[in-house]
Design an enzyme around this catalytic site. Structure first.
Site, PDB file in Angstrom:
ATOM      1  CB  CYS A  25      26.326  64.178  57.393  1.00 44.19           C
ATOM      2  SG  CYS A  25      26.372  65.964  57.716  1.00 44.19           S
ATOM      3  CG  ASP A 115      17.622  70.492  71.275  1.00 43.14           C
ATOM      4  OD1 ASP A 115      17.740  69.617  70.401  1.00 43.14           O
ATOM      5  OD2 ASP A 115      17.179  71.636  71.046  1.00 43.14           O
ATOM      6  CG  HIS A 165      30.245  64.674  59.630  1.00 45.22           C
ATOM      7  ND1 HIS A 165      29.523  64.553  58.459  1.00 45.22           N
ATOM      8  CD2 HIS A 165      30.681  63.424  59.925  1.00 45.22           C
ATOM      9  CE1 HIS A 165      29.542  63.279  58.076  1.00 45.22           C
ATOM     10  NE2 HIS A 165      30.231  62.575  58.950  1.00 45.22           N
ATOM     11  CG  ASN A 185      31.062  59.056  59.310  1.00 46.99           C
ATOM     12  OD1 ASN A 185      30.166  59.876  59.080  1.00 46.99           O
ATOM     13  ND2 ASN A 185      32.315  59.252  58.928  1.00 46.99           N
TER      14      ASN A 185
END
Length: 218
Positions: A25, A115, A165, A185
């Site tokens: 993922c 980030d 995930h 996704n």
């Protein structure tokens, strides 16, 4: 930042992909963010190779089908001087091959990553609005997530810390009084709402959506 954003409408987002029986993922989240930034700077939407990341980013700390981090994958692309196109380096859902990167098929690059301040949904919103699709890690370990079909996802048992995930935020919006993140996704188009999930926004960093968010610098 505007009240709603959807980068799919602006051509930033490739069709939903399927990672298969491989814990990759993180690679799909990475290519999604890179595809968006490449479109933003070059005006071309090019599907990028997850397999390239799976096979080649072990030196940066990733573990192929056993997991990895988007930032380490962005780091690989910087270290490597690029990432190949999907077309030239297709996805196999396996991690038993050596790195087969070829510079002549290099389709995108980055110079590092940013980030987003940990847990700050407002900072995430500003980044999505100004930069484009952003990589995020979430807690997707609940059956309510696995079997999601439609509506705004809210799972009372979701954690903001236990993230398992990697996915891609491609926008945000609101329906009635309820705000949501638009999340791509990598479980194919048959999963969820055509491969997407609309996750509760501004509800105390629900499922950790803003805990480990980042985007590549291009």
């Amino acid at each position: 930042a505007p009240r709603s954003v959807d980068w799919r409408e602006k051509g930033y987002v490739t069709p939903v992909k399927d990672q298969g029986q491989c814990g990759s993922c993180w690679a799909f989240s990475t290519t999604g963010a890179l595809e968006g930034q490449h479109f933003r700077t070059k005006g071309k939407l090019v599907s990028l190779s997850e397999q390239n990341l799976v096979d080649c980013s072990r030196p940066e700390g990733n573990q192929g089908c056993n997991g990895g981090l988007m930032d380490q994958a962005f780091q690989y692309v910087q270290d490597n001087g690029g990432i190949d196109s999907e077309e030239s380096y297709p996805y196999t859902a396996k991690d038993d091959e050596d790195c087969r990167y070829k510079a002549e098929y290099n389709a995108a690059n980055d110079t590092g990553f940013v980030d987003i301040p940990q847990g700050h949904e407002r900072a995430l919103m500003k980044a999505v609005a100004s930069v484009g699709p952003v990589s995020v890690a979430i807690d997707a370990g609940h059956s309510s997530f696995q079997f999601y079909q439609s509506g705004i996802y809210y799972e009372p048992d979701c954690s903001s810390e236990d993230l398992d995930h990697g996915v891609l935020v491609v926008g945000y919006g609101f329906e009635g009084g309820k705000k949501y993140w638009i999340v791509k996704n990598s479980w194919g188009e048959k999963w969820g709402d055509k491969g997407y999930i609309y996750m509760a926004k501004d509800r105390k960093n629900h499922c950790g959506i803003a805990t480990a968010a980042s985007y590549p610098l291009v």
